[in-house]
Enzyme design. Sequence first.
Site, PDB file in Angstrom:
ATOM      1  N   ARG A   1       0.812  -1.226   0.000  1.00  0.00           N
ATOM      2  CA  ARG A   1       0.000   0.000   0.000  1.00  0.00           C
ATOM      3  C   ARG A   1       0.840   1.268   0.000  1.00  0.00           C
ATOM      4  O   ARG A   1       0.380   2.313  -0.449  1.00  0.00           O
ATOM      5  CB  ARG A   1      -0.949  -0.004   1.190  1.00  0.00           C
ATOM      6  CG  ARG A   1      -2.036  -1.025   0.934  1.00  0.00           C
ATOM      7  CD  ARG A   1      -3.029  -1.058   2.031  1.00  0.00           C
ATOM      8  NE  ARG A   1      -4.094  -1.952   1.632  1.00  0.00           N
ATOM      9  CZ  ARG A   1      -5.377  -1.686   1.781  1.00  0.00           C
ATOM     10  NH1 ARG A   1      -5.755  -0.555   2.293  1.00  0.00           N
ATOM     11  NH2 ARG A   1      -6.282  -2.557   1.411  1.00  0.00           N
TER      12      ARG A   1
ATOM     13  N   ASP B   1     -14.760   8.823  10.868  1.00  0.00           N
ATOM     14  CA  ASP B   1     -13.739   7.895  10.382  1.00  0.00           C
ATOM     15  C   ASP B   1     -12.410   8.645  10.378  1.00  0.00           C
ATOM     16  O   ASP B   1     -12.382   9.873  10.348  1.00  0.00           O
ATOM     17  CB  ASP B   1     -14.071   7.420   8.965  1.00  0.00           C
ATOM     18  CG  ASP B   1     -13.376   6.113   8.615  1.00  0.00           C
ATOM     19  OD1 ASP B   1     -14.027   5.051   8.658  1.00  0.00           O
ATOM     20  OD2 ASP B   1     -12.154   6.145   8.324  1.00  0.00           O
TER      21      ASP B   1
HETATM   22  C1  LIG Z   1     -13.730  -2.228   7.634  1.00  0.00           C
HETATM   23  S1  LIG Z   1     -14.328  -0.579   7.795  1.00  0.00           S
HETATM   24  C2  LIG Z   1     -15.826  -0.828   8.671  1.00  0.00           C
HETATM   25  C3  LIG Z   1     -16.946   0.046   8.157  1.00  0.00           C
HETATM   26  C4  LIG Z   1     -18.308  -0.177   8.812  1.00  0.00           C
HETATM   27  N1  LIG Z   1     -18.277   0.080  10.229  1.00  0.00           N
HETATM   28  C5  LIG Z   1     -18.780  -1.579   8.556  1.00  0.00           C
HETATM   29  O1  LIG Z   1     -18.766  -2.410   9.479  1.00  0.00           O
HETATM   30  O2  LIG Z   1     -19.184  -1.889   7.432  1.00  0.00           O
HETATM   31  C6  LIG Z   1     -13.223   0.051   9.073  1.00  0.00           C
HETATM   32  C7  LIG Z   1     -13.113   1.577   9.082  1.00  0.00           C
HETATM   33  O3  LIG Z   1     -12.440   1.984  10.287  1.00  0.00           O
HETATM   34  C8  LIG Z   1     -11.645   3.115   9.993  1.00  0.00           C
HETATM   35  N2  LIG Z   1     -10.590   3.248  11.024  1.00  0.00           N
HETATM   36  C9  LIG Z   1      -9.470   2.496  11.200  1.00  0.00           C
HETATM   37  N3  LIG Z   1      -8.766   2.941  12.245  1.00  0.00           N
HETATM   38  C10 LIG Z   1      -9.445   4.004  12.753  1.00  0.00           C
HETATM   39  C11 LIG Z   1      -9.214   4.889  13.848  1.00  0.00           C
HETATM   40  N4  LIG Z   1      -8.133   4.790  14.632  1.00  0.00           N
HETATM   41  N5  LIG Z   1     -10.118   5.864  14.071  1.00  0.00           N
HETATM   42  C12 LIG Z   1     -11.226   5.984  13.280  1.00  0.00           C
HETATM   43  N6  LIG Z   1     -11.499   5.184  12.238  1.00  0.00           N
HETATM   44  C13 LIG Z   1     -10.612   4.199  11.979  1.00  0.00           C
HETATM   45  C14 LIG Z   1     -11.120   2.841   8.601  1.00  0.00           C
HETATM   46  O4  LIG Z   1     -10.709   4.022   7.935  1.00  0.00           O
HETATM   47  C15 LIG Z   1     -12.309   2.147   7.927  1.00  0.00           C
HETATM   48  O5  LIG Z   1     -13.084   3.038   7.171  1.00  0.00           O
END
Ligand SMILES: C[S@@+](CC[C@H](N)C(=O)[O-])C[C@H]1O[C@@H](n2cnc3c(N)ncnc32)[C@H](O)[C@@H]1O
Length: 273
Positions: free
Chosen positions: A32, A143
């Site tokens: 990435r 996010d």
């Molecule tokens: C796999 S997605 C899940 C989306 C949704 N909640 C779902 O279950 O379909 C995980 C998300 O968490 C966000 N994320 C990861 N680390 C984070 C952090 N420290 N603070 C806020 N968001 C975070 C990522 O950018 C990503 O968009």
Amino acid sequence: MSDSQFDQLRKVIYQRAGIHFLDSKKYVLESRLSRRVEELEFENFDQYIMYLTTGPYQMDEFQEMFNRITINETSFFRNEPQLLYFEQQVLPKLIEARQKTKTLRIWSSAASSGEEAYTLAIQLHRSLGIRAMDWKIEILGTDISEKVLLQAQEAKYPHYAVRTLSPMVLQKYFKQEGSFYHLDPSLKTMCRFEKLNLKDRISARRFGTFDVIFCRNVLIYFDDEMRKGVINMFHDQLAKDGTLFIGHSESLRNLNVKFEQIAAPQAFAYTKL
Ligand SMILES: C[S@@+](CC[C@H](N)C(=O)[O-])C[C@H]1O[C@@H](n2cnc3c(N)ncnc32)[C@H](O)[C@@H]1O
């Protein structure tokens, strides 16, 4: 990427965002960020790590890096049995309990491109029907990645993203324009999106208290210390009678937090102790 470069990178990522890259995920980070190293015309990851951790562009580069390294997979009505529990068990009780204030606040705390928040808006609209006009509904999506938040704010999805919606829901709540589906403005206005790093508990406080918090499919990227910090933050920001929903492969076991699991299969839901 050498092992030592990987170690340095994952350490700064963990310090900033609590995201823990396992040894087995070195290739993910490498693939990435390689393109980014090329774009910046650096010769190696050492130069990139210097750029990321010192000098005037640190903040911007961290944001750029999070846009690239986060896994943003999501979908409308993801884990439908859990969402049905929310709609059929949690929402009716909450609507009853909030009759006086007619205010509901819901937090989609790892919102990605908005599908989760907009799914909740559809469910609220279905539950309240015409009464929705008298209620003040606020669904906050947060996010760490600005890239996905911009997509969420647009509320415009390609055919692939709406594949999990029934034709009825699609017809009722979306308008097709060319190859995109635009969410109905009345649902869009229920939701707003803001950048928030879940590691930043102080920043999170500005959003106040919520009746329901969704934190699905992000705890898996954190270690126990970060998970505990995030869950304690939710404890502070969840109403006394509120509900916390987590992902189906996640658990609060061993974290020693003040939440009790609701005894309903497939709910993956918790109330405050
Ligand atoms: C796999 S997605 C899940 C989306 C949704 N909640 C779902 O279950 O379909 C995980 C998300 O968490 C966000 N994320 C990861 N680390 C984070 C952090 N420290 N603070 C806020 N968001 C975070 C990522 O950018 C990503 O968009």
